[in-house]
Design a protein around this motif. Structure first.
Motif, PDB file in Angstrom:
ATOM      1  N   ASP A 157      -2.172  32.032 -25.386  1.00 41.06           N
ATOM      2  CA  ASP A 157      -1.677  31.440 -26.583  1.00 41.06           C
ATOM      3  C   ASP A 157      -0.628  32.432 -27.475  1.00 41.06           C
ATOM      4  O   ASP A 157       0.341  32.071 -27.884  1.00 41.06           O
ATOM      5  CB  ASP A 157      -2.924  31.275 -27.698  1.00 41.06           C
ATOM      6  N   GLN A 160       2.597  32.508 -25.487  1.00 42.02           N
ATOM      7  CA  GLN A 160       3.599  31.513 -25.901  1.00 42.02           C
ATOM      8  C   GLN A 160       4.142  31.657 -26.930  1.00 42.02           C
ATOM      9  O   GLN A 160       5.238  31.274 -27.147  1.00 42.02           O
ATOM     10  CB  GLN A 160       2.791  30.074 -25.459  1.00 42.02           C
ATOM     11  N   GLN A 161       3.157  32.133 -27.969  1.00 45.36           N
ATOM     12  CA  GLN A 161       3.741  31.948 -29.420  1.00 45.36           C
ATOM     13  C   GLN A 161       4.969  32.984 -29.491  1.00 45.36           C
ATOM     14  O   GLN A 161       6.004  32.712 -29.938  1.00 45.36           O
ATOM     15  CB  GLN A 161       2.658  32.627 -30.216  1.00 45.36           C
ATOM     16  N   CYS A 163       7.044  34.123 -27.044  1.00 44.76           N
ATOM     17  CA  CYS A 163       8.050  33.409 -26.466  1.00 44.76           C
ATOM     18  C   CYS A 163       8.716  32.266 -27.150  1.00 44.76           C
ATOM     19  O   CYS A 163       9.928  32.444 -27.345  1.00 44.76           O
ATOM     20  CB  CYS A 163       7.698  32.908 -25.152  1.00 44.76           C
ATOM     21  N   THR A 164       8.251  31.802 -28.011  1.00 46.18           N
ATOM     22  CA  THR A 164       8.795  30.851 -28.950  1.00 46.18           C
ATOM     23  C   THR A 164       9.434  31.530 -30.132  1.00 46.18           C
ATOM     24  O   THR A 164      10.876  31.090 -30.279  1.00 46.18           O
ATOM     25  CB  THR A 164       7.792  29.875 -29.517  1.00 46.18           C
ATOM     26  N   ALA A 175       6.488  33.631 -20.056  1.00 45.85           N
ATOM     27  CA  ALA A 175       4.982  34.122 -20.428  1.00 45.85           C
ATOM     28  C   ALA A 175       4.307  34.085 -19.133  1.00 45.85           C
ATOM     29  O   ALA A 175       3.975  33.313 -18.483  1.00 45.85           O
ATOM     30  CB  ALA A 175       4.367  33.248 -21.491  1.00 45.85           C
ATOM     31  N   SER A 177       0.151  35.265 -17.846  1.00 48.25           N
ATOM     32  CA  SER A 177      -1.396  35.628 -18.497  1.00 48.25           C
ATOM     33  C   SER A 177      -2.154  36.751 -17.614  1.00 48.25           C
ATOM     34  O   SER A 177      -3.134  37.158 -18.018  1.00 48.25           O
ATOM     35  CB  SER A 177      -2.021  34.269 -18.521  1.00 48.25           C
TER      36      SER A 177
END
Length: 580
Positions: A157, A160-161, A163-164, A175, A177
């Motif tokens: 999570d 992804q945050q 990357c945004t 991203a 993991s």
């Protein structure tokens, strides 16, 4: 040592041949000047002219490695300068000495091959590595940042945050993991940079260990940035040993990470230094220009001091490299002329002369020059001296025209760019957009989270504007939380789309203030040329459109009409002042 390019050798050899071809004319000029000297005490101007001819031969021949010719010319110049100081009639013995010297010069000029080896030794030594020519980018700045970056963190999570968030600044980040995913991604495509955690299920220092393996696999060190909830010495040490370039603690401040990524991935060549070379001897001017061009600089040449002022109007010089002794106008006299002009008060000036008298050198420097190089100048030293002083000039200039917090152009400078942009658009028959941007409710940000948080917002917006706009667009800090953007060649509809994209991206950026997080938005007003015909009218119209965007709910872009007038003339605008 690596041999310099054949092109450089060939061009320098051609200049040397041209100098030798012109040398008989110089010798003839010296003979005529000597023959014209009266037996009575000689006027200083006559002797000065003769000394200058020998001085030019001395310096030019030394620069081309013709040592014997240079030594003879030096002896003759010293003889003439002694006669100038004595202020007495020139004796028959002195005249005979100078005549013999001219005869010897003519003989050496006719058979210069004996000095070929010496000539080849000077100036053909390898130069400092030439800078790559600056690449002219015309595309969107986000495309320039479209380099493969991997972000590896077992917290999917968070990955992804981030990357945004980074996408808001023009970075495309993938991203991953797990360390296994990272290895597979690297095998498929090598990255331009890696962002990764320190701790993974494989171990507390598994991230640095994986990065070390990555470097061994690729055979080179990849720019890397570690992120971690750990802030202890051992975690940082392992990151450094693995070749980590930067380290951010969690929660990660996006603006801080962007600063690191800017430094790690921005490998664009700087704009070449611009040098104006002034020398009445064309071959020497071309020689010095050739050396500087080999080092990646851009040059232009003036062989007539009277042409310098006009040349500087169209050539944005970082430095002037000039001869000290020139007919009609000496180097120090030209320096005084330039220093009397406000636009050239701080322009660096370096003399290049065969003058070796320390007192004369010091007097020449007193008029405001920055350095003195004695001919012949080794290419490496010429490049180094010019680079150091030109870089200082750029640094000082940047301090004068840029805002200290954001690095954008300051108010006065952005307004000058707008004036220039409108003039160019009018001349070329092209459109232009001017936009005013204002952070919504900025005062509340400062009040609620403190001024450091407010500064973080301004820096994030300024960086976003720089990265997401084109190279030809100009961005400045208009004042406080207001920014101004000049978009040449852009129709108003396209300008609105560009600003809306910027607005949407900025609204996604997450800011941190202690344990608190928050987001910000901005409003913008945009006005277009030629619908609005002058720079002042564009500013007023964009200002009114910005006020309209604020009044219509904020976080939006409004387009101005030709009839809009400044909100400074509107009494109800006061309630929206001060960033409300």
């Amino acid at each position: 040592m690596t041999a310099p390019s054949d092109t450089f050798k060939t061009r320098k050899a051609r200049l040397r041949s041209a100098f030798l071809a012109q040398l008989p004319q110089r010798i003839s000029e010296a003979r005529l000047r000597l023959a014209a000297l009266p037996d009575t005490p000689v006027e200083p101007e006559a002797l000065t002219g003769l000394a200058l001819v020998f001085h030019t031969i001395k310096g030019s021949s030394a620069s081309f490695g013709l040592a014997a010719i240079s030594d003879l010319a030096r002896q003759a110049e010293d003889t003439v300068r002694h006669a100038l100081t004595a202020a007495e009639p020139m004796s028959t013995q002195v005249r005979a000495t100078l005549e013999r010297t001219l005869d010897q010069l003519a003989v050496l000029q006719a058979r210069p091959a004996e000095e070929t080896n010496a000539a080849d030794r000077f100036g053909f030594e390898p130069l400092p590595a030439a800078a790559e020519p600056a690449v002219v980018h015309t595309g969107h700045a986000a495309q320039r940042r479209a380099k493969r970056i991997y972000l590896c963190d077992d917290d999917g999570d968070l990955g992804q945050q981030l990357c945004t968030q980074l996408a808001c600044f023009g970075y495309q980040v993938t991203a991953l993991s797990s360390l296994a995913e990272l290895r597979a991604a690297v095998a498929a495509e090598a990255p331009a940079a890696v962002i990764m955690d320190v701790m993974f299920p494989e171990g507390e220092h598994a991230g640095p260990a994986a990065l070390t393996d990555l470097h061994e696999t690729l055979g080179y060190v990849v720019p890397s940035l570690f992120i971690s909830s750990r802030d202890d010495f051992q975690a940082r040490l392992q990151a450094v040993k693995a070749g980590g370039s930067a380290y951010c603690t969690k929660p990660v401040k996006t603006t801080e990470m962007v600063e690191f990524l800017d430094a790690l991935t921005n490998r664009e060549s700087p704009t070449p230094f611009h040098v104006l070379v002034v020398d009445d001897e064309p071959n020497i001017a071309r020689l010095h220009a050739l050396v500087l061009e080999e080092a990646g600089m851009t040059t232009t040449i003036a062989t007539d001091p009277a042409a310098v002022i006009d040349l500087l109007k169209g050539f944005n010089a970082d430095l002037v490299l000039m001869d000290m002794y020139m007919p009609q106008c000496s180097g120090p006299e030209l320096a005084r002329v330039l220093r009397q002009m406000p636009g050239h008060v701080s322009l660096p000036i370096i003399y290049v002369s065969s003058e070796t008298d320390r007192e004369r050198q010091f007097r020449a420097l007193e008029v405001g020059a920055d350095g003195f190089l004695t001919k012949p100048v080794e290419p490496a030293r010429l490049v180094n001296e010019v680079s150091l002083r030109a870089e200082r000039m750029r640094t000082l200039h940047a301090l004068m025209v840029r805002d200290g917090l954001t690095g954008l152009f300051n108010h006065n400078t952005i307004m000058q760019f707008l004036e220039i942009g409108v003039a160019n658009a009018r001349r070329d028959g092209r459109p232009l957009c001017f936009a005013m941007i204002d952070v919504d409710r900025f005062k509340r940000v400062n009040d609620a989270y403190g001024h450091p948080a407010g500064d973080q917002v301004l820096m994030a917006l300024s960086r976003g504007l720089r990265l997401r706009l084109r190279e030809c667009d100009v961005v400045g800090r208009y004042g406080g939380e207001e920014f101004a953007v000049v978009l040449p060649g852009v129709e108003v509809e396209d300008g609105k789309v560009i600003l809306d994209q910027l607005r949407t991206s900025f609204a996604e950026v997450l800011f941190y203030a202690g344990d608190a997080t928050f987001r910000c938005t901005f409003s913008a007003g945009i006005a277009a040329f030629p619908q609005i015909a002058s720079a002042d009218a564009l500013i007023e119209a964009a200002d009114v459109a910005l006020y309209s965007a604020k009044g219509n709910g904020r976080n939006r872009v409004e387009t101005a009409s030709a009839n809009d007038r400044s909100r400074s003339q509107d009494p109800i605008a006061a309630e929206h002042a001060n960033g409300q």
